[in-house]
Design an enzyme around this catalytic site. Sequence first.
Site, PDB file in Angstrom:
ATOM      1  N   ASP A  33      16.173  26.395  41.061  1.00 41.81           N
ATOM      2  CA  ASP A  33      16.356  27.610  41.863  1.00 41.81           C
ATOM      3  C   ASP A  33      15.476  27.592  43.104  1.00 41.81           C
ATOM      4  O   ASP A  33      15.892  28.027  44.191  1.00 41.81           O
ATOM      5  CB  ASP A  33      16.036  28.842  41.020  1.00 41.81           C
ATOM      6  CG  ASP A  33      17.054  29.059  39.904  1.00 41.81           C
ATOM      7  OD1 ASP A  33      18.172  28.508  40.010  1.00 41.81           O
ATOM      8  OD2 ASP A  33      16.723  29.755  38.932  1.00 41.81           O
ATOM      9  N   SER A  78      54.956  17.011  32.496  1.00 40.81           N
ATOM     10  CA  SER A  78      54.459  17.458  31.203  1.00 40.81           C
ATOM     11  C   SER A  78      54.585  16.302  30.210  1.00 40.81           C
ATOM     12  O   SER A  78      55.212  15.284  30.493  1.00 40.81           O
ATOM     13  CB  SER A  78      55.263  18.661  30.713  1.00 40.81           C
ATOM     14  OG  SER A  78      55.213  19.712  31.643  1.00 40.81           O
ATOM     15  N   LYS A 113      43.065  16.186  23.532  1.00 41.28           N
ATOM     16  CA  LYS A 113      43.867  17.024  24.431  1.00 41.28           C
ATOM     17  C   LYS A 113      43.137  18.345  24.632  1.00 41.28           C
ATOM     18  O   LYS A 113      43.146  19.221  23.770  1.00 41.28           O
ATOM     19  CB  LYS A 113      45.263  17.262  23.857  1.00 41.28           C
ATOM     20  CG  LYS A 113      46.190  18.012  24.811  1.00 41.28           C
ATOM     21  CD  LYS A 113      47.573  18.181  24.207  1.00 41.28           C
ATOM     22  CE  LYS A 113      48.503  18.888  25.175  1.00 41.28           C
ATOM     23  NZ  LYS A 113      48.011  20.233  25.535  1.00 41.28           N
ATOM     24  N   CYS A 405      78.688  42.403  25.217  1.00 46.39           N
ATOM     25  CA  CYS A 405      77.380  42.325  25.860  1.00 46.39           C
ATOM     26  C   CYS A 405      76.670  43.669  25.731  1.00 46.39           C
ATOM     27  O   CYS A 405      77.256  44.708  26.057  1.00 46.39           O
ATOM     28  CB  CYS A 405      77.534  41.943  27.333  1.00 46.39           C
ATOM     29  SG  CYS A 405      75.991  42.006  28.282  1.00 46.39           S
ATOM     30  N   CYS A 429      77.339  41.136  35.653  1.00 45.34           N
ATOM     31  CA  CYS A 429      76.557  41.655  34.522  1.00 45.34           C
ATOM     32  C   CYS A 429      75.137  41.979  34.985  1.00 45.34           C
ATOM     33  O   CYS A 429      74.415  41.090  35.438  1.00 45.34           O
ATOM     34  CB  CYS A 429      76.511  40.641  33.387  1.00 45.34           C
ATOM     35  SG  CYS A 429      75.448  41.152  32.001  1.00 45.34           S
TER      36      CYS A 429
END
Length: 665
Positions: A33, A78, A113, A405, A429
């Site tokens: 510091d 990925s 991982k 639906c 829709c």
Amino acid sequence: MSPRYQQLITTLNQWNYEYYVLDNPTVADARYDQAFQELLAIEAGHPDWVTPDSPSQRVGAQPIDEFRKIEHRVKMLSLANAFSLEETYQFFEKAAKELDKAADELAVFAEPKLDGLAITIHYDHGLFSYAATRGDGQIGEDVSHNIKTIRSVPLKLTTDAPPAKLEVRGEVFMPKTAFAKLNRLAEENNGKTFVNPRNAAAGTIRQMDPKIAAGRDLRFIPYGIGEYQGGHDFTAHSEILAYLAGLGFRKNAHCYRFLGSLAEFTQNYALMEQAREGLPMEIDGIVYKIDSLALQNALGFIARSPKWAVARKFPAQQMVTQLLDVDFQVGRTGVLTPVARLEPVFVGGVTVSNATLHNMDEIERLGLCIGDSVEIQRAGDVIPKISRVVAEGGERKPVIMLPNCPVCGAAVERTPGQAAFRCSGGLSCPAQGAERIRHYASRKCMNIVNLGTKLIEVLYSKGVLRTIADIYTLKASDIADLDGQGEKSAQNVLDSINVSKATRLGTFIAALGIHEIGEESAKAVARHFKNYPAIANATFEELLQVPDIGPVMAKNIVDFFADAKNIAIVQAIIDAGVTWPDEDGAPPQAQPLAGQTWVITGTLSMPRDHFKTLLESLGAKVSGSVSKKTTCVLAGADAGSKLDKAEALGVKVLDEAQFKLQFES
């Protein structure tokens, strides 16, 4: 610049390295510091002396206003997942077979991982340039202001011969002790606690103010590199990690290199499981990679993951609860997905009250009824799912697909041979509307950059946007009057919409969101038919003549354009001024490269997408890996292994000058 100032920078950076990278502090905090305060005092008197690698530059003066988008120069992929020894070994058996080897001939590198957030950090000539999140693999967000606060991230690489460019990829994580401290302070101040260290790390990186990140003791460990322009000719993944450690990065503990026999995989997993609890950070599995870079390049990639690496996840966390009900959600393509409503249960660090059921076939496979006691699992903190029925309920109620639906009332249909049930309402829709608009406006489609997801949701909820055609009837007042918006924001949105009107036919077809018609298949249809009317009126048999278009895709295209509501919406978009080249029967562009496969590698004078677009317009298919089927390789500077493989296979190679002479003259 005084020698004392330079000495302070060198000394403080060395102390940081010893503390945060080597875990071996050599000075007391008070001495650090004191030296740091002396550095700040010198910089206050001589601001022109401040260097990019000064420890004072880790925390910026001002919070940022927004996260800038970053396009990855090399796509961030990925990993495929394996959840058992058998799956892991079969993955490498398959890779070995493709390489004409036995699995136990492959040198495999195993590393824990880390359960954190994937980050890429760029260095120019050894100095920190910027850092970004993975995002969707192609586009991430600039989080440089927070990554610079992580003291295990060097601001200047510790080498006398830095590479011209280096992209370091790794995981940002929060140590267990730092996580416990963060939550303890939150509880003392009646604040919100985090459920696990990964969420804490991700939440910290998403902060606008770097001072928050600086106070949370995040760490960074690299797991590889992306773009690299330097003098090293790496032959193995383990060499890359050793190289990064030499540049000042922290090592991942408990990494092993072994030959990929079944016995070695078994032993390695036991070692890692044993070490797991003693690690200072959370891990959620083991990453196994073929160590040889030459073999990695020979295997290449599939979809979004490499064929030479797999993540073996630790066993899923499981709990038992009761299935209270099943609802049906309608997605962008009209698929009705059953969602389990559960008696809330705490599993894997979070309270779970919903779980995916995928489709009706999965419900039948599980033998599931409302009222049953079910086992919930979360593997690697992914979306919870029901793994099995533990006990049948006393008053069991079967799960039945809705005939209509639940949002628009249109008939629900199921294509023979497919698991999915779909709403037949199409673009009209409302449940599909907001997601279709988001898809239409996304970067890979119409690229309406200022019309983001949140704004779309607000405009949709207010009834301003109902179909994708409504984008082109937006007025400044529709946006300026919303919370957090204004006249400038509204004008930015309208400007983006106007810019997007000049597009390509293939891009437009992909943007319509026809089921299973993605970017590449839409381009193939556009190249084949040349103009919109020909596509809209194409028969099933004609569509089957398009390369890579099979019966399911062909039927989906025919069904889409057979719906009068869809045709009306598309016509409204065209009437609004959306245009593309070669429409309405204009002479088709010559396709001299039809049937050819090209690969682009190395650093070129313009982004690779420029050359990819040009090649595709000439009829070529652009691949990410070199093989015997490759027609030609366009090679820029520092082309590396793809160029080597092309030369070994006798594949034709053009440099940029030769390419431009042949195709851009």
